[in-house]
Scaffold this active site. Structure first.
Site, PDB file in Angstrom:
ATOM      1  N   THR B  82       0.830  -1.143   0.008  1.00 47.22           N
ATOM      2  CA  THR B  82      -0.111   0.033  -0.142  1.00 47.22           C
ATOM      3  C   THR B  82       0.696   1.300  -0.089  1.00 47.22           C
ATOM      4  O   THR B  82       1.939   1.078   0.159  1.00 47.22           O
ATOM      5  CB  THR B  82      -0.923  -0.016   1.347  1.00 47.22           C
ATOM      6  OG1 THR B  82      -0.295   0.083   2.464  1.00 47.22           O
ATOM      7  CG2 THR B  82      -1.811  -1.227   1.218  1.00 47.22           C
ATOM      8  N   LYS B 111       7.894   1.814   2.905  1.00 44.83           N
ATOM      9  CA  LYS B 111       8.996   2.296   3.384  1.00 44.83           C
ATOM     10  C   LYS B 111       8.621   3.036   4.651  1.00 44.83           C
ATOM     11  O   LYS B 111       9.550   2.900   5.777  1.00 44.83           O
ATOM     12  CB  LYS B 111       9.593   3.433   2.641  1.00 44.83           C
ATOM     13  CG  LYS B 111      10.471   3.079   1.370  1.00 44.83           C
ATOM     14  CD  LYS B 111      11.018   4.407   0.513  1.00 44.83           C
ATOM     15  CE  LYS B 111       9.815   4.818  -0.167  1.00 44.83           C
ATOM     16  NZ  LYS B 111       9.375   4.046  -1.635  1.00 44.83           N
ATOM     17  N   ASP B 207      12.848  10.959   0.419  1.00 43.14           N
ATOM     18  CA  ASP B 207      12.691   9.757  -0.038  1.00 43.14           C
ATOM     19  C   ASP B 207      14.088   8.852   0.207  1.00 43.14           C
ATOM     20  O   ASP B 207      14.262   7.948   0.901  1.00 43.14           O
ATOM     21  CB  ASP B 207      12.195   9.736  -1.544  1.00 43.14           C
ATOM     22  CG  ASP B 207      12.267   8.118  -2.042  1.00 43.14           C
ATOM     23  OD1 ASP B 207      11.422   7.459  -1.543  1.00 43.14           O
ATOM     24  OD2 ASP B 207      13.070   7.805  -2.837  1.00 43.14           O
ATOM     25  N   LYS B 211      15.112   6.001   2.881  1.00 45.84           N
ATOM     26  CA  LYS B 211      16.009   4.661   2.624  1.00 45.84           C
ATOM     27  C   LYS B 211      17.173   4.624   3.177  1.00 45.84           C
ATOM     28  O   LYS B 211      17.557   3.581   3.621  1.00 45.84           O
ATOM     29  CB  LYS B 211      15.946   4.747   1.067  1.00 45.84           C
ATOM     30  CG  LYS B 211      14.832   4.552   0.123  1.00 45.84           C
ATOM     31  CD  LYS B 211      14.898   5.005  -1.252  1.00 45.84           C
ATOM     32  CE  LYS B 211      13.609   4.594  -2.061  1.00 45.84           C
ATOM     33  NZ  LYS B 211      13.649   5.245  -3.494  1.00 45.84           N
TER      34      LYS B 211
HETATM   35  N1  LIG Z   1       6.194   2.006  -7.659  1.00 45.84           N
HETATM   36  C1  LIG Z   1       7.332   1.688  -7.463  1.00 45.84           C
HETATM   37  O1  LIG Z   1       8.155   1.712  -8.448  1.00 45.84           O
HETATM   38  C2  LIG Z   1       7.848   1.548  -6.178  1.00 45.84           C
HETATM   39  C3  LIG Z   1       9.263   1.059  -5.935  1.00 45.84           C
HETATM   40  C4  LIG Z   1       9.452   0.546  -4.516  1.00 45.84           C
HETATM   41  C5  LIG Z   1       8.583   0.778  -3.438  1.00 45.84           C
HETATM   42  N2  LIG Z   1       7.294   1.088  -3.769  1.00 45.84           N
HETATM   43  C6  LIG Z   1       6.450   1.139  -2.629  1.00 45.84           C
HETATM   44  O2  LIG Z   1       5.395   0.325  -2.845  1.00 45.84           O
HETATM   45  C7  LIG Z   1       4.311   0.754  -2.188  1.00 45.84           C
HETATM   46  C8  LIG Z   1       3.285   0.707  -3.331  1.00 45.84           C
HETATM   47  O3  LIG Z   1       3.669   1.477  -4.295  1.00 45.84           O
HETATM   48  P1  LIG Z   1       2.831   1.502  -5.612  1.00 45.84           P
HETATM   49  O4  LIG Z   1       3.505   2.478  -6.682  1.00 45.84           O
HETATM   50  O5  LIG Z   1       2.201   0.401  -6.135  1.00 45.84           O
HETATM   51  O6  LIG Z   1       1.467   2.467  -5.298  1.00 45.84           O
HETATM   52  P2  LIG Z   1       0.126   2.841  -5.692  1.00 45.84           P
HETATM   53  O7  LIG Z   1       0.268   2.629  -7.356  1.00 45.84           O
HETATM   54  O8  LIG Z   1      -0.357   4.183  -5.399  1.00 45.84           O
HETATM   55  O9  LIG Z   1      -0.853   1.728  -5.213  1.00 45.84           O
HETATM   56  C9  LIG Z   1      -1.378   1.584  -3.936  1.00 45.84           C
HETATM   57  C10 LIG Z   1      -2.306   0.409  -3.868  1.00 45.84           C
HETATM   58  O10 LIG Z   1      -2.532   0.355  -2.333  1.00 45.84           O
HETATM   59  C11 LIG Z   1      -3.951   0.677  -2.465  1.00 45.84           C
HETATM   60  N3  LIG Z   1      -4.350   1.066  -1.159  1.00 45.84           N
HETATM   61  C12 LIG Z   1      -4.236   2.287  -0.655  1.00 45.84           C
HETATM   62  N4  LIG Z   1      -4.976   2.555   0.453  1.00 45.84           N
HETATM   63  C13 LIG Z   1      -5.137   1.069   1.029  1.00 45.84           C
HETATM   64  C14 LIG Z   1      -5.848   0.529   2.114  1.00 45.84           C
HETATM   65  N5  LIG Z   1      -5.869   1.537   3.136  1.00 45.84           N
HETATM   66  N6  LIG Z   1      -5.898  -0.635   2.249  1.00 45.84           N
HETATM   67  C15 LIG Z   1      -5.634  -1.570   1.108  1.00 45.84           C
HETATM   68  N7  LIG Z   1      -5.201  -1.099  -0.080  1.00 45.84           N
HETATM   69  C16 LIG Z   1      -4.792   0.333  -0.108  1.00 45.84           C
HETATM   70  C17 LIG Z   1      -4.651   1.254  -3.523  1.00 45.84           C
HETATM   71  O11 LIG Z   1      -5.944   0.954  -3.798  1.00 45.84           O
HETATM   72  P3  LIG Z   1      -6.828   1.483  -4.957  1.00 45.84           P
HETATM   73  O12 LIG Z   1      -6.350   0.512  -6.122  1.00 45.84           O
HETATM   74  O13 LIG Z   1      -8.136   1.274  -4.689  1.00 45.84           O
HETATM   75  O14 LIG Z   1      -6.429   3.092  -5.010  1.00 45.84           O
HETATM   76  C18 LIG Z   1      -3.456   0.715  -4.525  1.00 45.84           C
HETATM   77  O15 LIG Z   1      -4.261  -0.368  -5.069  1.00 45.84           O
HETATM   78  C19 LIG Z   1       4.492   2.095  -1.679  1.00 45.84           C
HETATM   79  O16 LIG Z   1       4.727   2.024  -0.433  1.00 45.84           O
HETATM   80  C20 LIG Z   1       5.828   2.659  -2.470  1.00 45.84           C
HETATM   81  O17 LIG Z   1       6.243   3.446  -1.778  1.00 45.84           O
HETATM   82  C21 LIG Z   1       6.962   1.568  -4.976  1.00 45.84           C
END
Ligand SMILES: NC(=O)c1ccc[n+]([C@@H]2O[C@H](COP(=O)([O-])OP(=O)(O)OC[C@H]3O[C@@H](n4cnc5c(N)ncnc54)[C@H](OP(=O)(O)O)[C@@H]3O)[C@@H](O)[C@H]2O)c1
Lengths: 163, 328
Positions: B82, B111, B207, B211
């Site tokens: 999330t 994180k 950010d 990390k």
């Molecule tokens: N993107 C990257 O490349 C990357 C790399 C490393 C780490 N991260 C980390 O990985 C995590 C996810 O990143 P992301 O890019 O995938 O984020 P994202 O695209 O914003 O997706 C977040 C997901 O979490 C869901 N969500 C939000 N609030 C929630 C809750 N209270 N309960 C259950 N589900 C909930 C959202 O639901 P909805 O679909 O309904 O909105 C969405 O499906 C983050 O913490 C981010 O910092 C990301």
């Protein structure tokens, strides 16, 4: 290099003059009155920058002046770092910033490059600092950090030592 | 091994696509996004979930929530992906605790909980005899944690420094290459999808600092917090500064750096020789570890991305499977 000379006025000047004659740049002059008990000679440590290959020339010139060379240190002892400063460099007195390093006696700003943006815009400058030792360089950078904070300048330091 | 997934955004989707595509022996038994959830102990049809999410915007039953999955689903490992909340760590901290309490392994890319509560969560996992893995929280696809745990086992880590934010690296690359202003390069990063609408977390070094805190706590267990990081961003850099660096055979990069002996924990723009291993273009990440036996090790790779981040998560899951689940 560490020099030993008669403790008389003029001797120091006699020792310093050949340095500029061979194109050297004096960075620091450190007087050491110990360890000679008689007190009639003067020990002086001079930190200088010399173009390559001039050291022999300087040594013979010094000998002619009656200056005794106790020790010639490594040329590599010269530490150099380049930093970049960003901010209102002119408004906050760039020469004062440079002075705070130069006045230490152990470190010196040896090169400075400036950008010339519009009035009221932040300017940038690249500053090269040289110092005798790693500790002196750290001390000089600490001064620069403090001055930068005081003057709200952004100081960008190198990641690694460039010596 | 059975897994449940919380969060179906960029990362969650990447994980599901790889679970569907590769024969990894991982069965999905629960899934939730912010609006819905779905449970099936026999295994969820991933293609159908992905299709529904794409079409309708939610993945399951809108009467069910993430809590239902975490507390009721039949799974061995929870995948928590999330959004990061750097201030509270919630709701992820609550999710992770609930799973650990049920003696379930947890893998996260989030994180927030790790930077804020790693000590407590790790102690809890230890007490319950399960694993808490978070490879994906630092430097995306780069196997930093696995390298520390295994490849460099027995080494003392003396210091580390690296490029931990791809957005900043992209902006600095563009400023140096094209003489763009910070604002112009940021705009370009936004157009390419590398920067968020609110770029504060990236460009002010927050950010990267988060990390750095995760790495420092993982390696030295020294309890450092985000506030302990001496932090300067890239938003005040001028094109002139990059030009001046360039004229000296150097460039500027945002470097995160930790050295416990020197009491150093810092994120700041730094001058680096153009030939330095940490100077590269675009959105890549890199980390140099200084160790007593191996000396310097530098890892470079993708710091973000859907499938890239899924790679780190799947690495953690398979490690757990091999170490705990298969033997049991
Ligand atoms: N993107 C990257 O490349 C990357 C790399 C490393 C780490 N991260 C980390 O990985 C995590 C996810 O990143 P992301 O890019 O995938 O984020 P994202 O695209 O914003 O997706 C977040 C997901 O979490 C869901 N969500 C939000 N609030 C929630 C809750 N209270 N309960 C259950 N589900 C909930 C959202 O639901 P909805 O679909 O309904 O909105 C969405 O499906 C983050 O913490 C981010 O910092 C990301």
């Amino acid at each position: 290099m560490k020099l030993e000379m008669k403790d008389s006025p003029g001797q120091l000047v006699a020792a310093l003059k050949p340095i500029s004659d061979v194109g050297g740049n004096i960075i620091a002059v450190i007087h050491q009155r110990d360890p000679d008990p008689d007190g009639d000679t003067l020990n002086v440590q001079i930190v200088l920058e010399l173009p390559k290959g001039r050291i022999d020339n300087l040594v013979s010139l010094l000998k002619e002046q009656g200056v005794h060379i106790q020790r010639i240190g490594e040329e590599r002892l010269l530490f150099q770092r380049t930093v970049i400063l960003i901010g209102h460099l002119m408004h906050t007195g760039l020469s004062d910033t440079v002075d705070q390093i130069d006045s230490t006696g152990f470190a010196e700003v040896t090169a400075l490059a400036m950008s010339m943006p519009g009035v009221n815009e932040r300017s940038s400058s690249r500053i090269t600092i040289k110092a005798v030792s790693r500790e002196d360089m750290e001390a000089a950078l600490a001064i620069l950090r403090r001055v930068s904070r005081q003057k709200s300048l952004l100081l960008i330091e190198p990641l690694e030592d460039l010596s | 091994m059975k897994v449940a997934l919380i969060g179906l955004g960029t990362v969650g989707r990447g994980v599901l696509e790889m679970l569907a595509k590769k024969d990894l022996g991982l069965v999905l038994t629960g899934i939730a996004d912010s609006k819905s959830a779905f449970l099936d102990p026999a295994g969820i049809d991933i293609a159908r979930v992905l299709a529904r999410k794409k079409k309708e915007g939610f993945c399951g039953d809108q009467h069910l929530t993430a809590e239902d999955v975490i507390k009721k689903a039949d799974y061995d490992a929870l995948i928590e992906v999330t959004p990061t909340n750097a201030l509270s760590g919630e709701p992820a901290i609550g999710y992770i605790k609930a799973a650990l309490n049920r003696k379930k392994h947890v893998v996260t890319s989030n994180k927030g909980p790790i930077a804020l509560a790693a000590k407590e969560l790790r102690a809890m996992a230890r007490k319950k005899g399960v694993a808490l893995r978070y490879e994906a929280t630092v430097a995306g696809a780069i196997p930093v944690m696995h390298t520390l745990d295994h490849g460099l086992a027995g080494n003392e880590i003396l210091a580390l420094y690296g490029v931990l934010n791809g957005t900043c690296n992209f902006i600095l690359t563009r400023m140096a290459a094209e003489g763009l202003t910070y604002e112009q390069a940021l705009m370009e990063a936004r157009e390419m999808g590398y920067a968020e609408a609110d770029p504060t977390y990236d460009v002010q070094g927050i950010d990267a600092a988060i990390k750095l805190v995760i790495l420092a706590n993982t390696i030295w267990d020294n309890g450092v917090k985000l506030d302990d990081v001496d932090r300067t961003g890239i938003d005040l850099l001028t094109p002139d500064a990059l030009r001046l660096a360039d004229e000296g055979g150097c460039t500027i990069r945002l470097i995160a750096e930790a050295n416990p002996k020197k009491h150093l924990l810092r994120v700041s723009p730094r001058i680096l020789d153009k030939n330095h291993p940490l100077v590269f273009e675009g959105t890549l990440n890199a980390l140099t570890l200084e160790t007593d036996m191996a000396k310097e090790i530098t890892l470079i790779g993708r710091g973000a991305g859907s499938v890239e981040t899924a790679s780190a998560i799947i690495g953690d899951l398979l490690w757990i499977r091999d170490r705990y689940v298969q033997r049991a």
